[in-house]
Design an enzyme around this catalytic site. Structure first.
Site: not given
Length: 589
Positions: A431-433
Protein backbone atom coordinates in the site's frame (compact mmCIF):
# COMPACT_ATOMS: atom_id res chain seq x y z
CA UNK A 1 3.59 -9.54 23.51
CA UNK A 2 5.00 -6.71 25.62
CA UNK A 3 6.64 -3.66 24.01
CA UNK A 4 9.37 -1.39 25.37
CA UNK A 5 10.36 1.75 23.51
CA UNK A 6 14.07 1.69 22.50
CA UNK A 7 14.48 5.16 23.94
CA UNK A 8 18.27 5.19 24.08
CA UNK A 9 18.66 4.52 20.36
CA UNK A 10 15.95 7.04 19.44
CA UNK A 11 17.60 9.67 21.63
CA UNK A 12 21.02 8.91 20.11
CA UNK A 13 19.69 9.42 16.59
CA UNK A 14 17.92 12.66 17.53
CA UNK A 15 20.96 14.13 19.27
CA UNK A 16 23.81 12.90 17.10
CA UNK A 17 22.46 12.29 13.59
CA UNK A 18 19.54 14.69 13.31
CA UNK A 19 21.32 17.26 15.52
CA UNK A 20 17.95 18.14 16.97
CA UNK A 21 19.08 21.15 19.01
CA UNK A 22 20.65 22.83 15.97
CA UNK A 23 17.57 22.03 13.89
CA UNK A 24 15.29 23.69 16.46
CA UNK A 25 17.58 26.72 16.79
CA UNK A 26 17.61 27.22 13.02
CA UNK A 27 13.82 26.97 12.99
CA UNK A 28 13.47 29.61 15.69
CA UNK A 29 11.91 27.12 18.10
CA UNK A 30 13.65 28.53 21.13
CA UNK A 31 11.84 26.45 23.76
CA UNK A 32 12.26 23.15 21.94
CA UNK A 33 15.37 20.99 22.41
CA UNK A 34 16.49 17.39 22.72
CA UNK A 35 15.76 17.27 26.44
CA UNK A 36 12.14 18.20 25.76
CA UNK A 37 11.99 15.65 22.95
CA UNK A 38 13.19 12.89 25.28
CA UNK A 39 10.56 13.84 27.88
CA UNK A 40 7.84 13.69 25.20
CA UNK A 41 9.09 10.30 24.03
CA UNK A 42 8.95 9.00 27.60
CA UNK A 43 5.29 9.99 27.90
CA UNK A 44 4.45 8.51 24.50
CA UNK A 45 6.21 5.28 25.49
CA UNK A 46 3.95 4.93 28.52
CA UNK A 47 0.81 5.17 26.42
CA UNK A 48 2.26 2.86 23.80
CA UNK A 49 3.36 0.11 26.17
CA UNK A 50 0.57 0.35 28.74
CA UNK A 51 -2.50 1.11 26.59
CA UNK A 52 -1.91 0.37 22.90
CA UNK A 53 0.38 -2.66 22.99
CA UNK A 54 -2.01 -4.84 25.04
CA UNK A 55 -4.71 -4.17 22.41
CA UNK A 56 -2.52 -5.34 19.53
CA UNK A 57 -3.37 -9.00 20.06
CA UNK A 58 -7.03 -8.13 20.65
CA UNK A 59 -7.18 -6.35 17.30
CA UNK A 60 -5.67 -9.34 15.55
CA UNK A 61 -8.18 -11.76 17.07
CA UNK A 62 -11.22 -9.47 17.14
CA UNK A 63 -10.90 -7.28 14.09
CA UNK A 64 -13.31 -4.58 13.00
CA UNK A 65 -16.77 -5.83 11.99
CA UNK A 66 -19.87 -4.48 10.26
CA UNK A 67 -23.52 -4.31 11.30
CA UNK A 68 -26.54 -2.25 10.26
CA UNK A 69 -25.00 0.92 11.75
CA UNK A 70 -21.75 0.58 9.81
CA UNK A 71 -18.29 -0.41 11.05
CA UNK A 72 -17.56 -1.16 14.69
CA UNK A 73 -13.92 -1.09 15.68
CA UNK A 74 -12.07 -3.62 17.84
CA UNK A 75 -13.16 -3.67 21.51
CA UNK A 76 -11.02 -1.27 23.51
CA UNK A 77 -9.91 0.80 20.53
CA UNK A 78 -12.45 3.59 21.12
CA UNK A 79 -11.39 4.10 24.72
CA UNK A 80 -7.71 3.99 23.73
CA UNK A 81 -8.32 6.51 20.95
CA UNK A 82 -10.10 8.82 23.38
CA UNK A 83 -7.09 8.74 25.68
CA UNK A 84 -4.75 9.19 22.71
CA UNK A 85 -6.64 12.24 21.40
CA UNK A 86 -7.18 13.81 24.82
CA UNK A 87 -3.42 13.71 25.42
CA UNK A 88 -2.85 15.84 22.30
CA UNK A 89 -0.73 13.39 20.33
CA UNK A 90 -2.34 14.23 16.97
CA UNK A 91 -1.39 17.89 17.20
CA UNK A 92 2.38 17.62 17.75
CA UNK A 93 3.50 19.02 14.40
CA UNK A 94 0.32 20.98 13.55
CA UNK A 95 0.61 24.78 13.29
CA UNK A 96 -0.37 26.73 16.38
CA UNK A 97 -3.07 28.66 14.48
CA UNK A 98 -5.04 25.43 14.15
CA UNK A 99 -4.56 24.34 17.73
CA UNK A 100 -1.32 22.45 17.19
CA UNK A 101 1.96 22.40 19.10
CA UNK A 102 4.19 23.31 16.13
CA UNK A 103 6.87 20.78 17.07
CA UNK A 104 9.35 19.47 14.48
CA UNK A 105 8.40 16.66 12.15
CA UNK A 106 11.48 14.71 13.24
CA UNK A 107 10.10 14.48 16.76
CA UNK A 108 6.66 13.56 15.45
CA UNK A 109 8.29 10.70 13.51
CA UNK A 110 10.09 9.45 16.61
CA UNK A 111 6.79 9.46 18.50
CA UNK A 112 4.93 7.75 15.67
CA UNK A 113 7.38 4.86 15.78
CA UNK A 114 6.04 4.11 19.25
CA UNK A 115 2.42 3.98 18.08
CA UNK A 116 3.18 1.69 15.14
CA UNK A 117 5.35 -0.66 17.19
CA UNK A 118 2.77 -0.85 19.94
CA UNK A 119 -0.25 -1.36 17.68
CA UNK A 120 0.12 -0.77 13.96
CA UNK A 121 -3.53 -1.43 13.12
CA UNK A 122 -4.61 1.26 15.59
CA UNK A 123 -1.87 3.70 14.58
CA UNK A 124 -2.98 3.70 10.95
CA UNK A 125 -5.97 5.84 11.96
CA UNK A 126 -4.03 8.83 13.37
CA UNK A 127 -1.41 8.38 10.64
CA UNK A 128 -4.03 9.07 7.97
CA UNK A 129 -5.42 12.00 9.96
CA UNK A 130 -1.96 13.54 9.99
CA UNK A 131 -1.68 13.08 6.23
CA UNK A 132 -5.10 14.64 5.69
CA UNK A 133 -4.07 17.64 7.78
CA UNK A 134 -0.95 18.06 5.64
CA UNK A 135 -2.99 18.20 2.42
CA UNK A 136 -5.65 20.53 3.82
CA UNK A 137 -3.06 22.85 5.38
CA UNK A 138 -1.09 23.13 2.14
CA UNK A 139 -3.87 23.29 -0.45
CA UNK A 140 -7.33 24.09 0.94
CA UNK A 141 -8.66 27.63 1.27
CA UNK A 142 -8.82 29.40 4.63
CA UNK A 143 -12.50 28.61 5.14
CA UNK A 144 -11.98 24.87 4.80
CA UNK A 145 -8.82 25.00 6.90
CA UNK A 146 -10.62 26.81 9.71
CA UNK A 147 -13.54 24.40 9.57
CA UNK A 148 -11.66 21.09 9.48
CA UNK A 149 -8.08 21.43 10.74
CA UNK A 150 -8.78 22.26 14.41
CA UNK A 151 -11.07 19.23 14.85
CA UNK A 152 -8.59 16.96 13.09
CA UNK A 153 -5.75 18.33 15.22
CA UNK A 154 -7.58 17.59 18.46
CA UNK A 155 -8.55 14.14 17.23
CA UNK A 156 -12.26 14.91 17.52
CA UNK A 157 -12.48 13.85 13.87
CA UNK A 158 -10.32 11.50 11.83
CA UNK A 159 -9.21 11.68 8.20
CA UNK A 160 -8.89 9.26 5.29
CA UNK A 161 -7.45 9.11 1.79
CA UNK A 162 -9.71 7.85 -1.03
CA UNK A 163 -7.80 7.12 -4.25
CA UNK A 164 -8.20 3.51 -5.33
CA UNK A 165 -11.19 2.26 -7.32
CA UNK A 166 -12.11 -1.23 -8.55
CA UNK A 167 -10.77 -0.48 -12.05
CA UNK A 168 -8.09 1.99 -10.95
CA UNK A 169 -5.46 0.67 -8.59
CA UNK A 170 -2.10 2.38 -8.99
CA UNK A 171 -3.31 3.65 -12.39
CA UNK A 172 -5.02 6.78 -11.09
CA UNK A 173 -5.58 8.01 -14.63
CA UNK A 174 -8.44 5.49 -14.79
CA UNK A 175 -10.43 7.05 -11.92
CA UNK A 176 -14.18 7.25 -12.69
CA UNK A 177 -15.56 8.85 -9.51
CA UNK A 178 -17.56 11.94 -10.56
CA UNK A 179 -17.99 15.40 -9.05
CA UNK A 180 -20.99 17.44 -10.26
CA UNK A 181 -21.20 21.16 -9.35
CA UNK A 182 -24.19 21.99 -7.14
CA UNK A 183 -24.20 25.56 -5.88
CA UNK A 184 -21.35 26.22 -3.46
CA UNK A 185 -20.42 22.54 -3.29
CA UNK A 186 -20.22 19.41 -5.44
CA UNK A 187 -22.02 16.08 -5.58
CA UNK A 188 -19.55 13.20 -5.39
CA UNK A 189 -20.59 9.82 -6.80
CA UNK A 190 -18.55 6.66 -7.13
CA UNK A 191 -16.94 3.78 -5.30
CA UNK A 192 -13.54 3.58 -3.62
CA UNK A 193 -11.83 0.44 -2.37
CA UNK A 194 -9.07 -0.37 0.15
CA UNK A 195 -9.92 2.68 2.26
CA UNK A 196 -8.11 2.31 5.57
CA UNK A 197 -10.24 3.34 8.56
CA UNK A 198 -12.93 4.45 6.10
CA UNK A 199 -15.58 3.95 8.77
CA UNK A 200 -15.66 3.49 12.57
CA UNK A 201 -17.37 4.79 15.71
CA UNK A 202 -14.43 6.24 17.58
CA UNK A 203 -15.26 9.82 16.54
CA UNK A 204 -18.40 11.72 15.53
CA UNK A 205 -17.09 12.55 12.08
CA UNK A 206 -14.67 11.28 9.44
CA UNK A 207 -13.14 13.66 6.90
CA UNK A 208 -12.64 11.88 3.58
CA UNK A 209 -10.24 13.30 1.01
CA UNK A 210 -11.56 12.01 -2.31
CA UNK A 211 -10.18 12.10 -5.86
CA UNK A 212 -12.90 12.64 -8.50
CA UNK A 213 -13.46 14.08 -11.98
CA UNK A 214 -15.40 17.21 -12.90
CA UNK A 215 -17.71 17.00 -15.94
CA UNK A 216 -15.35 19.02 -18.16
CA UNK A 217 -12.13 17.51 -16.84
CA UNK A 218 -9.43 16.53 -19.35
CA UNK A 219 -8.63 12.81 -19.58
CA UNK A 220 -5.90 11.13 -17.57
CA UNK A 221 -4.23 12.31 -14.39
CA UNK A 222 -4.51 15.95 -15.47
CA UNK A 223 -8.28 15.79 -14.99
CA UNK A 224 -8.43 14.75 -11.35
CA UNK A 225 -9.63 17.07 -8.59
CA UNK A 226 -9.51 16.72 -4.81
CA UNK A 227 -12.54 17.08 -2.53
CA UNK A 228 -13.27 17.09 1.18
CA UNK A 229 -16.29 14.82 1.75
CA UNK A 230 -17.28 14.57 5.43
CA UNK A 231 -19.19 11.58 6.77
CA UNK A 232 -21.41 14.06 8.63
CA UNK A 233 -22.04 17.51 7.13
CA UNK A 234 -20.52 20.47 8.95
CA UNK A 235 -22.43 23.72 9.41
CA UNK A 236 -20.75 27.11 8.90
CA UNK A 237 -20.39 27.53 12.67
CA UNK A 238 -18.62 24.17 12.94
CA UNK A 239 -21.54 22.22 14.39
CA UNK A 240 -22.40 18.83 12.94
CA UNK A 241 -25.45 18.62 10.74
CA UNK A 242 -27.12 15.81 8.80
CA UNK A 243 -25.37 12.60 7.70
CA UNK A 244 -23.77 12.81 4.25
CA UNK A 245 -24.42 10.23 1.54
CA UNK A 246 -21.28 8.27 2.42
CA UNK A 247 -21.25 4.69 3.63
CA UNK A 248 -19.11 1.60 3.92
CA UNK A 249 -20.42 -1.21 1.72
CA UNK A 250 -18.17 -3.96 3.06
CA UNK A 251 -14.93 -4.79 4.86
CA UNK A 252 -12.02 -6.63 3.30
CA UNK A 253 -10.91 -9.92 4.89
CA UNK A 254 -7.15 -9.55 5.16
CA UNK A 255 -3.96 -11.42 5.92
CA UNK A 256 -3.06 -9.03 8.74
CA UNK A 257 -3.77 -5.70 10.49
CA UNK A 258 -7.21 -7.06 11.35
CA UNK A 259 -7.86 -4.25 13.83
CA UNK A 260 -7.69 -1.71 10.99
CA UNK A 261 -10.95 -1.68 8.96
CA UNK A 262 -10.24 -1.67 5.22
CA UNK A 263 -13.44 -0.45 3.60
CA UNK A 264 -15.22 -0.42 0.28
CA UNK A 265 -16.75 3.07 0.31
CA UNK A 266 -19.75 4.34 -1.65
CA UNK A 267 -20.35 8.03 -2.36
CA UNK A 268 -23.94 8.51 -3.57
CA UNK A 269 -24.25 12.16 -4.65
CA UNK A 270 -22.46 13.03 -1.40
CA UNK A 271 -21.75 16.69 -0.71
CA UNK A 272 -18.09 17.58 -1.19
CA UNK A 273 -15.95 20.70 -1.24
CA UNK A 274 -13.21 21.41 -3.76
CA UNK A 275 -9.69 21.62 -2.38
CA UNK A 276 -7.59 24.19 -4.23
CA UNK A 277 -7.99 24.50 -7.98
CA UNK A 278 -9.85 22.14 -10.33
CA UNK A 279 -7.88 19.35 -12.02
CA UNK A 280 -4.89 19.62 -9.67
CA UNK A 281 -6.09 17.00 -7.24
CA UNK A 282 -3.39 14.44 -7.87
CA UNK A 283 -0.64 16.93 -7.09
CA UNK A 284 -2.49 17.93 -3.92
CA UNK A 285 -3.04 14.36 -2.89
CA UNK A 286 0.66 13.66 -3.34
CA UNK A 287 1.25 15.88 -0.31
CA UNK A 288 -0.69 13.31 1.68
CA UNK A 289 0.79 10.37 -0.23
CA UNK A 290 4.39 11.45 0.36
CA UNK A 291 3.61 11.91 4.05
CA UNK A 292 2.03 8.45 4.04
CA UNK A 293 4.96 6.89 2.17
CA UNK A 294 7.45 8.00 4.79
CA UNK A 295 4.98 6.91 7.48
CA UNK A 296 4.65 3.45 5.94
CA UNK A 297 8.43 3.18 5.79
CA UNK A 298 8.38 3.99 9.49
CA UNK A 299 5.88 1.16 9.96
CA UNK A 300 8.48 -1.18 8.45
CA UNK A 301 10.91 -0.11 11.15
CA UNK A 302 8.28 -0.26 13.89
CA UNK A 303 7.03 -3.77 13.19
CA UNK A 304 10.62 -4.99 12.81
CA UNK A 305 11.50 -3.55 16.22
CA UNK A 306 8.47 -5.24 17.76
CA UNK A 307 9.43 -8.57 16.17
CA UNK A 308 13.02 -8.19 17.38
CA UNK A 309 11.97 -7.53 20.95
CA UNK A 310 9.80 -10.64 21.01
CA UNK A 311 12.50 -12.81 19.43
CA UNK A 312 15.15 -11.51 21.83
CA UNK A 313 13.03 -12.22 24.89
CA UNK A 314 12.20 -15.70 23.64
CA UNK A 315 15.84 -16.49 22.87
CA UNK A 316 16.87 -15.41 26.37
CA UNK A 317 14.22 -17.58 28.02
CA UNK A 318 13.99 -20.65 25.79
CA UNK A 319 16.19 -23.47 27.12
CA UNK A 320 17.34 -26.07 24.64
CA UNK A 321 20.33 -28.35 25.02
CA UNK A 322 22.46 -29.34 28.01
CA UNK A 323 26.06 -28.60 28.97
CA UNK A 324 28.39 -31.28 30.24
CA UNK A 325 27.73 -30.11 33.80
CA UNK A 326 24.02 -30.69 33.29
CA UNK A 327 22.96 -27.02 33.12
CA UNK A 328 20.50 -26.01 30.43
CA UNK A 329 21.39 -23.67 27.57
CA UNK A 330 19.34 -20.65 26.46
CA UNK A 331 19.15 -20.59 22.69
CA UNK A 332 20.65 -17.09 22.56
CA UNK A 333 23.98 -18.77 23.26
CA UNK A 334 23.92 -20.57 19.92
CA UNK A 335 25.89 -18.69 17.22
CA UNK A 336 23.22 -18.89 14.53
CA UNK A 337 20.55 -17.51 16.84
CA UNK A 338 22.88 -14.62 17.68
CA UNK A 339 23.42 -14.07 13.96
CA UNK A 340 19.69 -13.76 13.39
CA UNK A 341 19.14 -11.49 16.38
CA UNK A 342 22.03 -9.21 15.47
CA UNK A 343 20.78 -9.02 11.88
CA UNK A 344 17.44 -7.84 13.26
CA UNK A 345 19.04 -5.41 15.71
CA UNK A 346 21.52 -3.83 13.31
CA UNK A 347 18.97 -3.51 10.51
CA UNK A 348 16.35 -1.87 12.73
CA UNK A 349 18.93 0.62 14.01
CA UNK A 350 19.90 1.50 10.44
CA UNK A 351 16.23 1.79 9.50
CA UNK A 352 15.54 4.06 12.48
CA UNK A 353 18.44 6.31 11.57
CA UNK A 354 17.27 6.66 7.97
CA UNK A 355 13.61 7.23 8.87
CA UNK A 356 14.45 10.01 11.32
CA UNK A 357 17.15 11.68 9.20
CA UNK A 358 14.73 11.70 6.25
CA UNK A 359 11.91 13.15 8.37
CA UNK A 360 14.19 15.95 9.53
CA UNK A 361 14.48 17.08 5.90
CA UNK A 362 10.80 18.08 6.13
CA UNK A 363 11.75 20.48 8.93
CA UNK A 364 14.85 21.77 7.17
CA UNK A 365 12.83 22.45 4.03
CA UNK A 366 10.03 24.13 6.00
CA UNK A 367 12.32 26.40 7.99
CA UNK A 368 15.03 27.11 5.37
CA UNK A 369 15.93 30.78 5.19
CA UNK A 370 16.57 31.14 1.44
CA UNK A 371 15.39 29.69 -1.86
CA UNK A 372 18.57 27.73 -2.61
CA UNK A 373 18.56 26.09 0.80
CA UNK A 374 14.89 25.20 0.44
CA UNK A 375 15.54 23.63 -2.94
CA UNK A 376 18.44 21.58 -1.59
CA UNK A 377 16.46 20.16 1.31
CA UNK A 378 13.40 19.51 -0.84
CA UNK A 379 15.54 17.56 -3.31
CA UNK A 380 17.00 15.49 -0.46
CA UNK A 381 13.53 14.85 0.95
CA UNK A 382 12.30 13.74 -2.48
CA UNK A 383 15.32 11.46 -2.85
CA UNK A 384 14.90 9.87 0.57
CA UNK A 385 11.14 9.24 0.37
CA UNK A 386 11.14 6.22 -2.02
CA UNK A 387 14.15 4.73 -0.22
CA UNK A 388 12.42 5.04 3.14
CA UNK A 389 9.19 3.58 1.80
CA UNK A 390 10.75 0.90 -0.39
CA UNK A 391 13.82 -0.30 1.50
CA UNK A 392 12.45 -0.17 5.05
CA UNK A 393 9.34 -2.11 4.11
CA UNK A 394 11.25 -4.71 2.11
CA UNK A 395 13.57 -5.19 5.09
CA UNK A 396 10.57 -5.66 7.36
CA UNK A 397 9.61 -8.75 5.36
CA UNK A 398 13.00 -10.31 6.07
CA UNK A 399 13.23 -9.24 9.70
CA UNK A 400 9.76 -10.34 10.78
CA UNK A 401 10.43 -13.66 9.06
CA UNK A 402 13.70 -13.98 10.97
CA UNK A 403 11.73 -13.31 14.13
CA UNK A 404 9.65 -16.42 13.44
CA UNK A 405 12.82 -18.38 12.73
CA UNK A 406 14.27 -17.51 16.14
CA UNK A 407 11.13 -18.92 17.78
CA UNK A 408 11.37 -22.06 15.67
CA UNK A 409 8.14 -24.06 15.61
CA UNK A 410 6.68 -21.83 18.31
CA UNK A 411 6.93 -18.90 15.91
CA UNK A 412 4.67 -20.65 13.43
CA UNK A 413 1.78 -20.93 15.86
CA UNK A 414 -0.35 -17.91 16.64
CA UNK A 415 -0.09 -18.04 20.44
CA UNK A 416 3.40 -16.48 20.58
CA UNK A 417 2.46 -13.46 18.46
CA UNK A 418 5.47 -13.73 16.13
CA UNK A 419 3.24 -14.74 13.23
CA UNK A 420 1.09 -11.63 13.66
CA UNK A 421 4.07 -9.34 13.07
CA UNK A 422 4.92 -11.25 9.89
CA UNK A 423 1.32 -11.06 8.65
CA UNK A 424 0.93 -7.40 9.60
CA UNK A 425 4.16 -6.46 7.83
CA UNK A 426 3.18 -8.05 4.54
CA UNK A 427 1.00 -5.14 3.42
CA UNK A 428 3.77 -2.59 3.83
CA UNK A 429 5.48 -3.23 0.49
CA UNK A 430 2.09 -2.92 -1.24
CA UNK A 431 0.00 0.00 0.00
CA UNK A 432 0.87 3.64 -0.67
CA UNK A 433 2.70 2.49 -3.79
CA UNK A 434 4.36 -0.90 -4.22
CA UNK A 435 8.13 -1.31 -4.01
CA UNK A 436 8.19 -1.38 -7.81
CA UNK A 437 6.51 2.02 -7.92
CA UNK A 438 8.98 3.41 -5.38
CA UNK A 439 11.86 2.02 -7.41
CA UNK A 440 10.56 3.57 -10.64
CA UNK A 441 10.16 6.87 -8.83
CA UNK A 442 13.67 6.71 -7.39
CA UNK A 443 15.43 5.89 -10.63
CA UNK A 444 13.21 8.05 -12.84
CA UNK A 445 11.93 11.21 -11.15
CA UNK A 446 14.62 11.32 -8.47
CA UNK A 447 17.72 10.36 -10.48
CA UNK A 448 17.39 10.51 -14.27
CA UNK A 449 15.18 13.60 -14.34
CA UNK A 450 17.89 15.75 -12.70
CA UNK A 451 20.84 13.92 -14.30
CA UNK A 452 21.70 12.34 -10.97
CA UNK A 453 22.58 15.64 -9.30
CA UNK A 454 20.63 15.07 -6.08
CA UNK A 455 22.04 11.56 -5.78
CA UNK A 456 25.56 12.86 -6.37
CA UNK A 457 25.22 15.34 -3.51
CA UNK A 458 24.23 12.46 -1.24
CA UNK A 459 27.19 10.38 -2.44
CA UNK A 460 29.46 13.36 -1.76
CA UNK A 461 28.26 13.43 1.85
CA UNK A 462 28.89 9.73 2.12
CA UNK A 463 32.39 10.26 0.78
CA UNK A 464 33.00 12.81 3.54
CA UNK A 465 31.98 10.20 6.10
CA UNK A 466 34.35 7.67 4.53
CA UNK A 467 37.18 10.19 4.76
CA UNK A 468 36.31 10.94 8.38
CA UNK A 469 36.50 7.23 9.19
CA UNK A 470 39.96 6.94 7.67
CA UNK A 471 41.35 10.17 9.11
CA UNK A 472 40.10 9.32 12.59
CA UNK A 473 41.89 6.00 12.56
CA UNK A 474 38.67 4.17 13.30
CA UNK A 475 39.74 0.85 14.86
CA UNK A 476 37.38 -1.54 13.01
CA UNK A 477 39.11 -1.90 9.65
CA UNK A 478 36.37 -4.22 8.38
CA UNK A 479 33.73 -1.50 8.87
CA UNK A 480 35.83 1.07 7.02
CA UNK A 481 36.61 -1.30 4.15
CA UNK A 482 33.01 -2.46 3.78
CA UNK A 483 31.71 1.10 3.65
CA UNK A 484 34.37 2.18 1.14
CA UNK A 485 33.55 -0.75 -1.13
CA UNK A 486 29.79 -0.24 -0.95
CA UNK A 487 30.16 3.48 -1.61
CA UNK A 488 32.11 2.60 -4.76
CA UNK A 489 29.19 0.35 -5.76
CA UNK A 490 26.79 3.27 -5.40
CA UNK A 491 29.01 5.57 -7.44
CA UNK A 492 29.30 2.97 -10.22
CA UNK A 493 25.56 2.24 -10.27
CA UNK A 494 24.70 5.94 -10.62
CA UNK A 495 27.22 6.49 -13.42
CA UNK A 496 26.09 3.38 -15.33
CA UNK A 497 22.41 4.28 -15.17
CA UNK A 498 23.07 7.81 -16.41
CA UNK A 499 25.20 6.47 -19.27
CA UNK A 500 22.91 3.65 -20.38
CA UNK A 501 19.32 4.66 -19.68
CA UNK A 502 19.06 7.14 -22.53
CA UNK A 503 19.75 4.46 -25.13
CA UNK A 504 17.08 2.04 -23.92
CA UNK A 505 13.81 3.21 -22.43
CA UNK A 506 13.20 -0.18 -20.76
CA UNK A 507 16.51 -0.28 -18.90
CA UNK A 508 15.49 1.97 -16.00
CA UNK A 509 12.47 -0.13 -15.18
CA UNK A 510 14.48 -3.34 -15.36
CA UNK A 511 17.21 -2.02 -13.06
CA UNK A 512 15.03 0.03 -10.73
CA UNK A 513 14.38 -2.46 -7.89
CA UNK A 514 18.00 -3.43 -7.44
CA UNK A 515 19.07 0.21 -7.85
CA UNK A 516 16.71 1.21 -5.03
CA UNK A 517 17.80 -1.63 -2.75
CA UNK A 518 21.47 -0.85 -3.34
CA UNK A 519 20.98 2.69 -2.10
CA UNK A 520 18.82 1.49 0.78
CA UNK A 521 21.61 -0.71 2.10
CA UNK A 522 24.15 2.02 1.37
CA UNK A 523 22.18 4.72 3.19
CA UNK A 524 21.84 2.37 6.15
CA UNK A 525 25.57 1.73 6.15
CA UNK A 526 26.36 5.42 5.84
CA UNK A 527 24.27 6.32 8.87
CA UNK A 528 25.56 3.38 10.90
CA UNK A 529 29.10 4.53 10.11
CA UNK A 530 28.23 8.04 11.29
CA UNK A 531 26.75 6.60 14.46
CA UNK A 532 29.90 4.57 15.03
CA UNK A 533 32.04 7.69 14.69
CA UNK A 534 29.85 9.56 17.17
CA UNK A 535 29.80 6.66 19.62
CA UNK A 536 33.59 6.36 19.54
CA UNK A 537 34.05 10.12 20.05
CA UNK A 538 31.68 10.14 23.02
CA UNK A 539 33.34 7.08 24.49
CA UNK A 540 36.81 8.58 24.22
CA UNK A 541 35.54 11.81 25.79
CA UNK A 542 34.11 9.86 28.72
CA UNK A 543 30.55 10.93 27.91
CA UNK A 544 27.46 8.74 27.82
CA UNK A 545 26.91 5.14 28.84
CA UNK A 546 30.01 3.06 27.92
CA UNK A 547 27.93 -0.10 27.56
CA UNK A 548 25.46 1.49 25.14
CA UNK A 549 28.21 3.19 23.11
CA UNK A 550 30.18 -0.05 22.86
CA UNK A 551 27.08 -1.90 21.72
CA UNK A 552 26.41 0.81 19.15
CA UNK A 553 29.86 0.34 17.61
CA UNK A 554 29.46 -3.45 17.64
CA UNK A 555 26.08 -3.20 15.91
CA UNK A 556 27.48 -0.82 13.29
CA UNK A 557 30.33 -3.22 12.57
CA UNK A 558 27.93 -6.15 12.21
CA UNK A 559 25.73 -4.21 9.78
CA UNK A 560 28.71 -3.22 7.65
CA UNK A 561 30.11 -6.75 7.62
CA UNK A 562 26.87 -8.68 7.08
CA UNK A 563 24.30 -6.40 5.40
CA UNK A 564 26.26 -3.71 3.61
CA UNK A 565 28.03 -6.22 1.29
CA UNK A 566 24.62 -6.85 -0.30
CA UNK A 567 25.29 -3.73 -2.37
CA UNK A 568 27.64 -5.88 -4.47
CA UNK A 569 24.91 -8.28 -5.56
CA UNK A 570 22.54 -5.35 -6.13
CA UNK A 571 25.14 -3.71 -8.37
CA UNK A 572 25.66 -6.94 -10.31
CA UNK A 573 21.90 -7.19 -10.83
CA UNK A 574 21.78 -3.59 -12.04
CA UNK A 575 24.66 -4.04 -14.50
CA UNK A 576 23.87 -7.49 -15.89
CA UNK A 577 20.53 -8.54 -14.45
CA UNK A 578 18.63 -5.68 -16.03
CA UNK A 579 19.57 -6.98 -19.47
CA UNK A 580 18.18 -10.44 -18.70
CA UNK A 581 14.93 -8.86 -17.48
CA UNK A 582 14.58 -6.84 -20.68
CA UNK A 583 15.14 -10.00 -22.73
CA UNK A 584 12.16 -11.78 -21.16
CA UNK A 585 9.03 -12.24 -23.27
CA UNK A 586 5.50 -13.01 -22.12
CA UNK A 587 5.50 -16.51 -23.60
CA UNK A 588 8.50 -17.50 -21.45
CA UNK A 589 6.40 -17.60 -18.29
Amino acid sequence: MSYVHPYRDAEFVLRHLVDFDALCAAAGLEEVNADLAVAILEEAAKLGSEVLAPLNRVGDQQGARMDAQGVEETPGFKEAYGQFAESGWLSLSVAEEFGGQNLPNALNTAVNEIWHSANMAFALCPMLSQGAMESIAHHADETLQALYLPRLATGEWTGTMNLTEPDAGSDLAAIKCKAIPDGDHYRISGQKIFITWGDHRMTENIVHLVLARLPDAPPGVKGISLFIVPKVLVEENGDLGAPNQVRCLSLEHKLGIHGSPTCVMEFDAAIGYLVGEPNKGLAYMFTMMNHARQAVGLQGLSISERAYQGALQYAQERLQGTRRDGSRIAIIEYPDVRRMLMTMKSATEAMRALAMVASAEVDRFRYASDTAEKARHFARLELFTPIVKGWLTEMSQELTSLGIQVYGGMGYVEETGAAQHYRDARILTIYEGTTGIQAQDFIGRKTLSNNGEALQLLLDEMQSTAEALRSSGYPDASLVAAFDQSLAHGVKARAWILEQAGANRDLAGSASFNFLMLFGYLCGGWLMAREALQARALSEAGEGDPSFLGAKMTTARFYCEHLLPRTQSCLAAVLAGSESIMALTVDQF
